[in-house]
Each structure stands twice: as structure tokens, then as C-alpha cells.
Design an enzyme around this catalytic site. Sequence first.
Site, PDB file in Angstrom:
ATOM      1  N   GLU A   1       9.976   1.009  10.352  1.00 37.54           N
ATOM      2  CA  GLU A   1      11.000   1.985   9.946  1.00 37.54           C
ATOM      3  C   GLU A   1      10.354   3.350  10.086  1.00 37.54           C
ATOM      4  O   GLU A   1       9.527   3.738   9.262  1.00 37.54           O
ATOM      5  CB  GLU A   1      11.411   1.749   8.482  1.00 37.54           C
ATOM      6  CG  GLU A   1      12.041   0.401   8.212  1.00 37.54           C
ATOM      7  CD  GLU A   1      13.486   0.322   8.680  1.00 37.54           C
ATOM      8  OE1 GLU A   1      13.985   1.285   9.291  1.00 37.54           O
ATOM      9  OE2 GLU A   1      14.108  -0.722   8.450  1.00 37.54           O
TER      10      GLU A   1
ATOM     11  N   GLU B   1      10.853  15.747  14.484  1.00 33.57           N
ATOM     12  CA  GLU B   1      11.174  15.624  13.061  1.00 33.57           C
ATOM     13  C   GLU B   1      10.378  16.667  12.277  1.00 33.57           C
ATOM     14  O   GLU B   1       9.149  16.667  12.316  1.00 33.57           O
ATOM     15  CB  GLU B   1      10.810  14.212  12.598  1.00 33.57           C
ATOM     16  CG  GLU B   1      11.223  13.931  11.182  1.00 33.57           C
ATOM     17  CD  GLU B   1      10.828  12.524  10.735  1.00 33.57           C
ATOM     18  OE1 GLU B   1       9.678  12.124  10.974  1.00 33.57           O
ATOM     19  OE2 GLU B   1      11.670  11.845  10.131  1.00 33.57           O
TER      20      GLU B   1
ATOM     21  N   CYS C   1      13.877  10.271   5.949  1.00 37.17           N
ATOM     22  CA  CYS C   1      13.832   9.856   7.368  1.00 37.17           C
ATOM     23  C   CYS C   1      15.204   9.988   7.995  1.00 37.17           C
ATOM     24  O   CYS C   1      15.332  10.335   9.160  1.00 37.17           O
ATOM     25  CB  CYS C   1      13.332   8.426   7.469  1.00 37.17           C
ATOM     26  SG  CYS C   1      14.250   7.316   6.404  1.00 37.17           S
TER      27      CYS C   1
ATOM     28  N   LYS D   1       0.884  -1.180   0.000  1.00 36.32           N
ATOM     29  CA  LYS D   1       0.000   0.000   0.000  1.00 36.32           C
ATOM     30  C   LYS D   1       0.917   1.224   0.000  1.00 36.32           C
ATOM     31  O   LYS D   1       1.445   1.627   1.015  1.00 36.32           O
ATOM     32  CB  LYS D   1      -0.877  -0.009   1.264  1.00 36.32           C
ATOM     33  CG  LYS D   1      -2.222   0.675   1.114  1.00 36.32           C
ATOM     34  CD  LYS D   1      -2.160   2.141   0.745  1.00 36.32           C
ATOM     35  CE  LYS D   1      -2.015   3.058   1.931  1.00 36.32           C
ATOM     36  NZ  LYS D   1      -1.795   4.464   1.527  1.00 36.32           N
TER      37      LYS D   1
HETATM   38  P1  NAD Z   1       2.613   8.379   7.324  1.00 37.09           P
HETATM   39  O1  NAD Z   1       2.854   7.579   8.550  1.00 37.09           O
HETATM   40  O2  NAD Z   1       1.617   9.458   7.383  1.00 37.09           O
HETATM   41  O3  NAD Z   1       2.160   7.432   6.126  1.00 37.09           O
HETATM   42  C1  NAD Z   1       2.903   6.304   5.754  1.00 37.09           C
HETATM   43  C2  NAD Z   1       1.987   5.296   5.121  1.00 37.09           C
HETATM   44  O4  NAD Z   1       1.029   4.864   6.098  1.00 37.09           O
HETATM   45  C3  NAD Z   1       1.170   5.819   3.946  1.00 37.09           C
HETATM   46  O5  NAD Z   1       1.062   4.817   2.973  1.00 37.09           O
HETATM   47  C4  NAD Z   1      -0.194   6.085   4.566  1.00 37.09           C
HETATM   48  O6  NAD Z   1      -1.253   6.031   3.661  1.00 37.09           O
HETATM   49  C5  NAD Z   1      -0.289   4.960   5.566  1.00 37.09           C
HETATM   50  N1  NAD Z   1      -1.212   5.198   6.671  1.00 37.09           N
HETATM   51  C6  NAD Z   1      -1.627   6.383   7.182  1.00 37.09           C
HETATM   52  N2  NAD Z   1      -2.503   6.182   8.195  1.00 37.09           N
HETATM   53  C7  NAD Z   1      -2.636   4.843   8.330  1.00 37.09           C
HETATM   54  C8  NAD Z   1      -3.370   4.013   9.216  1.00 37.09           C
HETATM   55  N3  NAD Z   1      -4.146   4.513  10.156  1.00 37.09           N
HETATM   56  N4  NAD Z   1      -3.226   2.672   9.087  1.00 37.09           N
HETATM   57  C9  NAD Z   1      -2.429   2.140   8.151  1.00 37.09           C
HETATM   58  N5  NAD Z   1      -1.713   2.875   7.268  1.00 37.09           N
HETATM   59  C10 NAD Z   1      -1.810   4.217   7.364  1.00 37.09           C
HETATM   60  O7  NAD Z   1       4.041   8.898   6.905  1.00 37.09           O
HETATM   61  P2  NAD Z   1       4.400   9.818   5.658  1.00 37.09           P
HETATM   62  O8  NAD Z   1       3.954  11.193   5.978  1.00 37.09           O
HETATM   63  O9  NAD Z   1       3.923   9.177   4.394  1.00 37.09           O
HETATM   64  O10 NAD Z   1       5.995   9.710   5.649  1.00 37.09           O
HETATM   65  C11 NAD Z   1       6.774  10.467   6.454  1.00 37.09           C
HETATM   66  C12 NAD Z   1       7.293   9.689   7.631  1.00 37.09           C
HETATM   67  O11 NAD Z   1       7.901   8.459   7.208  1.00 37.09           O
HETATM   68  C13 NAD Z   1       8.389  10.416   8.358  1.00 37.09           C
HETATM   69  O12 NAD Z   1       8.214  10.320   9.738  1.00 37.09           O
HETATM   70  C14 NAD Z   1       9.651   9.693   7.924  1.00 37.09           C
HETATM   71  O13 NAD Z   1      10.726   9.828   8.803  1.00 37.09           O
HETATM   72  C15 NAD Z   1       9.184   8.305   7.806  1.00 37.09           C
HETATM   73  N6  NAD Z   1      10.066   7.522   6.933  1.00 37.09           N
HETATM   74  C16 NAD Z   1      10.874   6.569   7.477  1.00 37.09           C
HETATM   75  C17 NAD Z   1      11.747   5.844   6.675  1.00 37.09           C
HETATM   76  C18 NAD Z   1      12.650   4.791   7.244  1.00 37.09           C
HETATM   77  O14 NAD Z   1      13.123   3.937   6.487  1.00 37.09           O
HETATM   78  N7  NAD Z   1      12.935   4.794   8.533  1.00 37.09           N
HETATM   79  C19 NAD Z   1      11.795   6.097   5.321  1.00 37.09           C
HETATM   80  C20 NAD Z   1      10.965   7.084   4.793  1.00 37.09           C
HETATM   81  C21 NAD Z   1      10.092   7.781   5.621  1.00 37.09           C
END
Ligand code: NAD
Length: 496
Positions: A264, A398, A298, A189
Site C-alpha cells: 500500500e 506526492e 496516502c 513494526k
Molecule cells: P516510509 O516508507 O518512510 O516508512 C514506512 C515504514 O517503513 C516505517 O515503519 C519505516 O520505519 C519503515 N522502513 C523504512 N525504511 C525501511 C527499510 N529499509 N526496510 C523496512 N522498513 C523500512 O513511509 P512514511 O514516511 O512512514 O509514510 C509515508 C508514505 O506512506 C507515503 O508515501 C504515503 O502515501 C504512504 N502511505 C500509504 C498508505 C496506503 O494505504 N496506501 C497509507 C498511509 C501512508
Amino acid sequence: MANRSGAASTSTRENVRRYEHFIAGQWAAPSSGQLFETYNPATGEVLAHLARGDKQDVDKAVEAARMAFESNAWQEMVPVQRGRILFRIAELIRQQKEELATLESLDTGKPISQARADVEVAARYFEFYGGVADKIMGSTIPVMPGALDFTVREPYGVSAQIIPWNYPIQIGARGIAPALAAGNTVVVKPAEEASLTCLEMARIAQEGGLPSGALNVITGYGTEAGAPLASHSGINHLTFTGSVEVGISVMKAAAENIVPVTLELGGKSPNLLFADAEMAKALPAIVRSILQNCGQTCSAGSRLLVEESVHDAVVREVKERFQATRLGHPLEDPDMGPLISARQREAVLGYVELAPQEGARVVTGGVPPEDSRLRKGYYLLPTLLDEVAPSARVFSEEIFGPVLTVTAFSGVEEALKLANATPYGLVAAVWTRDLSRAHYLASKIRAGQVFINSYGAGGGVELPFGGMRRSGFGREKSLEALLNYTQVKNIFVKYS
Ligand code: NAD
């Protein structure tokens, strides 16, 4: 690329792409019949219409992955043959590099050269894990005479993977390739903001010979498509990459089904810069570590901890480098493109406003560029915040934008204390010519990856990557990732 993809029909507006889900080797219309829009962050214009996934779609995708797993078409394929299919996928990704990079650049707003690098990394994941598909080994355990004890590593079954928008093709491939190499089947997803290259990757994998249903992609919003996937009783494993907040909810959902999770999450990674460092190498790398992908990484180097004696000179130099950064349309390959969305820019600006109230000084940036050609995109100038106290929210939270905080330190122990003073622990870098100091700090810093006189946002495909504390647990990349995507079975044979 939409035509080539075979994604449903074209939209009424010619340049707007339209995609359906990818389930069981085919494009599949959303059960609800509903689509949603995604935007080009550089212009604010609609880029694509995507299937608005819901629980029914998730059920179909999980069912397809389950059938593909249980049919044994994939998990019982001779391992070397599984590996060859992954190699073929890598080859096809490379053949379509330019189209994929263009799509990624339009979808995420990242400069085209960064998008090309991301596509290459995606190909590397398939290549790397293609090479280990026939080397996933167990061990023998000397228990007693007359008995043979050995372990085998088996796939979990259906691996659900929920990923963010910042590096869709890279992070997509990072989870898909090792999961497949180990014999699992996958449902991905992608984030609602940027899903296009993941959909294209599923098409390519099918062309590369992956059995139908081994890789499925469901698009849609987090609460509508992500949540039903995380809580689905038909999945056997879950990889989540995203925010801490959603990571917690996803982990709770998986707990209900006793499904193992790899998380992650975010970071607030520091560069520790000592006065004896080779500044000509350190400063460009430090600037790159925060401005890459407009700070939406991230593992961005979002905190600069600098030794007091060189603080003023370093701030001056970083300021000049920030001010020399070229912003522009991602396809023109500027140094920096826009943020992903208006909402993300608002969130970042909220932190910039907060900074002076917390005693910090805005040295440069903190506003959108004046260039009228960039007016419609979600641009923001590189922003430098100095005199940032460890108690400030901008120090420990962050921001996920092109914002670097600077905090001065005096001595190794204070540097260490500051490095560990946030709830995160993803990456850190130490810049010094003093090797004992570097090793001491590397051993004491609580982060999943520590660089000495270098900074790699996440490092290469070969290096284990993942967090400590609120940055998550489990490791992606490298051979370590295979531990996430396999479970150990112990077999004891009594022969006398
Ligand atoms: P997010 O948590 O808002 O969304 C991530 C994913 O989760 C999306 O696909 C979203 O649709 C889904 N999602 C949202 N709500 C959900 C729910 N209730 N249940 C299941 N899935 C749900 O994060 P974002 O804004 O897309 O990305 C930014 C964040 O991701 C930052 O905190 C960043 O640090 C982190 N990140 C971490 C890594 C890593 O490898 N450690 C890599 C990239 C990004």
C-alpha cells in the site's frame, strides 16, 4: 496511559512516556539496551522513549509469533471463538477511546476529533473481521463423477506488517484484524515517528484474550528493525504500507524468501470538478480531502482538476476556505494540526519553492503561520498552487503536506488524460451531475477507488482499498483483505 500499559519503568521526566517492545504477551527490553526519542509535533518536545529494535529483537518477535502459530492455540481455536476475541478487543478499544485518541493526537499532531475517529475505525476493523472469522469459506468444484474437489482457505502463518506514521492505530488495526481473523499470527513494526497506539493496541489485544505471541510489536528505525523483519526467513507473509522507495526494497527482500507481499504505497489522487457539479457540496469535500491530517494521507485529494469555465471562481473559493482554516494545538481540536516532523515540513517547503520555477503560482500559504503560540511546532499554512502544468514535479510527485495543485481542463477527454497522468493510482473523485460522464470516467480512471460526487480518503472499513500502478497492489479493508491473509488449498477426493 503508560502506567496502565505496564510498559517498563517511567522516565526521569514525568510526562515523558517510556515503552518497550511487546513480544510474546509481555513488555520486552531491547536487546541492545538502547532507546530512541519520539517527539510531539505540535511542540517539538520529547514525547516518549521507545525501544530501539534491531535484528535480535526481530528474531525474538518472529520466534514468538511462530510458536504461537504452531502451538495451534490461535489458528485451531473454534472460528467463532476467534471472532469473539476480536469483538472483545473492539470493545476494549472503545472503552479506552479517549486515552487512545489523546495519545494518537499527541504522537501524530492530528486534531483530537480526527484521532477519535481513527480510534473508532480501529475498533470497527476488529468488529468487522471478528464477524467474518467463522465465514472464511472455500468452494466445491465439479470435476468428474466419483470425485469430490473442494478448496479451503488457510492462514499463511506469521504475517509481518510494516506501517507508516500517519494513521498508526487505523492502519495497524487494518492489517492486524484480518490477519488474526484468518488464524495468522502477527509481528508489527510501526513507524519510528509514531508507535504509541500500536503498542497500546497489543496490550489491549492481550487483555482481550488473544493468546501470547499472536500479536507482537517491535519499535525502531526502518533500516534497523524494519529491514530485518522484511528479510526474515521466518515470516510467511508481508504487508507494507509506506513510500514507494521503501516498498520496492521491502518487496526485493521478501522475494529472497518467496514471501507474498501486499504493498500500500503513495498517491497523487485527483478530484475532477466539472462546471455542472453541485459546488456547495463539492468544494468543502475537496478542501477536506487535502487538509485532513495536514495532507499526510496516502489517499489525499492532492490534485484539483477543474473545468476551465469555473476555474477562477473555484480557485477564489478554495483560497478563502484555505485562509479560514484554523491551525492550532491538536488537543484544542483545530481544523489542522502540524506536520509530523521538521524534516517533513522541510520536504514540503522544498516543493513549494520548486512550484514557481515550474511555472505555477502560489495563491496562498506556502509558509509557517505567524502565530507565536505555534512557533515550536511543525506547522504550515494550507497552500494552494494554481496553473500547475502536467509536466511539473508538483503535479505528479506526492508532496504529503497541505498542498493542493490546480490544473484547468477543457472537456472529458482532457480531464481523463490529466487524471491518469501520474505514476500513481490510488483514489479519484468525479464531481458532476451528468451520470453518463461520471460512469464513463469511473471506468477509465486507473485508480483502486473512484468516488462520484463524494470523496472518502480510503473509504470505509467495508470498501476494498488499494492501489494500481505505483500505488501498490493487493487490497486492504472489506472482505477482499481476507484474500491477502489466506492461501487456497485444493483437496481432491476420489471415492469410486
Ligand atoms: P516510509 O516508507 O518512510 O516508512 C514506512 C515504514 O517503513 C516505517 O515503519 C519505516 O520505519 C519503515 N522502513 C523504512 N525504511 C525501511 C527499510 N529499509 N526496510 C523496512 N522498513 C523500512 O513511509 P512514511 O514516511 O512512514 O509514510 C509515508 C508514505 O506512506 C507515503 O508515501 C504515503 O502515501 C504512504 N502511505 C500509504 C498508505 C496506503 O494505504 N496506501 C497509507 C498511509 C501512508
